[in-house]
Write an enzyme that holds these catalytic residues in place. Structure first.
Site, PDB file in Angstrom:
ATOM      1  N   ASP A   8      -5.207  -5.729  -7.629  1.00 31.19           N
ATOM      2  CA  ASP A   8      -5.988  -5.817  -6.467  1.00 31.19           C
ATOM      3  C   ASP A   8      -7.383  -5.566  -6.838  1.00 31.19           C
ATOM      4  O   ASP A   8      -7.448  -4.992  -7.920  1.00 31.19           O
ATOM      5  CB  ASP A   8      -5.305  -5.084  -5.237  1.00 31.19           C
ATOM      6  N   HIS A   9      -7.836  -5.300  -5.720  1.00 30.01           N
ATOM      7  CA  HIS A   9      -9.449  -4.621  -5.714  1.00 30.01           C
ATOM      8  C   HIS A   9      -9.507  -3.338  -6.677  1.00 30.01           C
ATOM      9  O   HIS A   9     -10.397  -3.213  -7.483  1.00 30.01           O
ATOM     10  CB  HIS A   9     -10.324  -4.579  -4.643  1.00 30.01           C
ATOM     11  N   CYS A  65      -2.862  -1.539  -9.716  1.00 26.84           N
ATOM     12  CA  CYS A  65      -3.605  -1.439  -8.212  1.00 26.84           C
ATOM     13  C   CYS A  65      -4.037  -0.082  -8.455  1.00 26.84           C
ATOM     14  O   CYS A  65      -4.338   0.386  -9.508  1.00 26.84           O
ATOM     15  CB  CYS A  65      -2.430  -1.677  -7.164  1.00 26.84           C
ATOM     16  N   THR A  67      -2.679   2.900  -7.562  1.00 26.83           N
ATOM     17  CA  THR A  67      -1.756   3.850  -7.904  1.00 26.83           C
ATOM     18  C   THR A  67      -0.597   3.453  -8.830  1.00 26.83           C
ATOM     19  O   THR A  67       0.316   4.095  -9.275  1.00 26.83           O
ATOM     20  CB  THR A  67      -1.099   4.632  -6.708  1.00 26.83           C
ATOM     21  N   HIS A  98      15.152   1.773 -22.272  1.00 28.97           N
ATOM     22  CA  HIS A  98      16.377   2.138 -21.483  1.00 28.97           C
ATOM     23  C   HIS A  98      16.402   1.140 -20.213  1.00 28.97           C
ATOM     24  O   HIS A  98      17.650   0.827 -19.955  1.00 28.97           O
ATOM     25  CB  HIS A  98      16.131   3.613 -21.029  1.00 28.97           C
ATOM     26  N   ARG A 132      24.495   1.352 -24.418  1.00 27.90           N
ATOM     27  CA  ARG A 132      25.077   2.169 -23.118  1.00 27.90           C
ATOM     28  C   ARG A 132      23.940   1.654 -22.026  1.00 27.90           C
ATOM     29  O   ARG A 132      24.454   1.978 -20.841  1.00 27.90           O
ATOM     30  CB  ARG A 132      25.061   3.529 -23.438  1.00 27.90           C
ATOM     31  N   HIS A 133      22.895   1.218 -22.341  1.00 28.00           N
ATOM     32  CA  HIS A 133      21.993   0.900 -21.193  1.00 28.00           C
ATOM     33  C   HIS A 133      22.174  -0.544 -20.412  1.00 28.00           C
ATOM     34  O   HIS A 133      21.870  -0.669 -19.256  1.00 28.00           O
ATOM     35  CB  HIS A 133      20.594   0.709 -21.620  1.00 28.00           C
TER      36      HIS A 133
HETATM   37  C1  RB5 Z   1      -5.891   0.151  -2.081  1.00 31.50           C
HETATM   38  O1  RB5 Z   1      -6.732   0.913  -1.335  1.00 31.50           O
HETATM   39  C2  RB5 Z   1      -4.423   1.004  -2.671  1.00 31.50           C
HETATM   40  O2  RB5 Z   1      -3.456   1.203  -1.512  1.00 31.50           O
HETATM   41  C3  RB5 Z   1      -3.602   0.126  -3.738  1.00 31.50           C
HETATM   42  O3  RB5 Z   1      -4.511  -0.367  -4.673  1.00 31.50           O
HETATM   43  C4  RB5 Z   1      -2.422   0.536  -4.180  1.00 31.50           C
HETATM   44  O4  RB5 Z   1      -2.667   1.950  -4.845  1.00 31.50           O
HETATM   45  C5  RB5 Z   1      -1.387   0.645  -3.334  1.00 31.50           C
HETATM   46  O5  RB5 Z   1      -0.145   1.173  -3.583  1.00 31.50           O
END
Ligand code: RB5
Length: 146
Positions: A8-9, A65, A67, A98, A132-133
């Site tokens: 994403d951005h 993204c 996070t 794994h 095992r995995h």
């Molecule tokens: C965008 O602001 C943010 O929410 C997205 O990039 C991401 O982190 C969502 O999980």
């Protein structure tokens, strides 16, 4: 290796760096966008990349993204996808060895680009250990069907 990538951005700049890094190592990378840093919805890109891996068009996928969380949640809704959000190379190695993860998710707001490159390199270089995995991964897929 044939890889698909999307962001994403929030992941736009890091995605560009990862694409150059992968291409410099000789990998074949398709960029499913986003193609500019304008605000978009991460599920749209997660689904495109996840589909490209689930249908075996590409061997592994990469999603970035802010996070990594939204990308991983979305990609894991696609049958056959095992997406792992990784913050370290060790997480990437274990996700492959794994969990047989086939989509790597990263958070551009949480890791720097050198770490992201190291994570990406480890993810690609590591094979599933099976053994095992294998049964454990099959148990995951038995929840929804592979
Ligand atoms: C965008 O602001 C943010 O929410 C997205 O990039 C991401 O982190 C969502 O999980």
């Amino acid at each position: 290796m044939k890889l698909s990538i999307g962001s994403d951005h929030a992941g736009y700049d890091l995605k560009k760096e990862i694409i150059s890094f992968l291409q410099s190592k000789g990998h074949d990378v398709i960029d499913y966008g986003v193609k500019s840093p304008e605000s978009v919805d991460y599920p749209d890109f997660a689904l495109t990349v996840a589909d490209s891996v689930a249908t075996k068009k590409y061997e592994l996928g990469i999603l970035i993204c802010g996070t990594g969380t939204g990308m991983a949640i979305t990609a894991n809704k696609v049958r056959g996808i095992r997406a792992a959000n990784c913050l370290t190379s060790e997480m990437a190695e274990l996700a492959r060895s794994h969990n047989n993860a086939n989509v790597l998710c990263m958070g551009a707001r949480l890791i720097d680009s050198e770490n992201a490159k190291a994570i990406t390199e480890k993810f690609i270089a590591t094979n599933f250990e099976a053994g095992r995995h294998e049964l454990r991964v099959l148990k995951i897929h038995s929840l929804t069907g592979l």
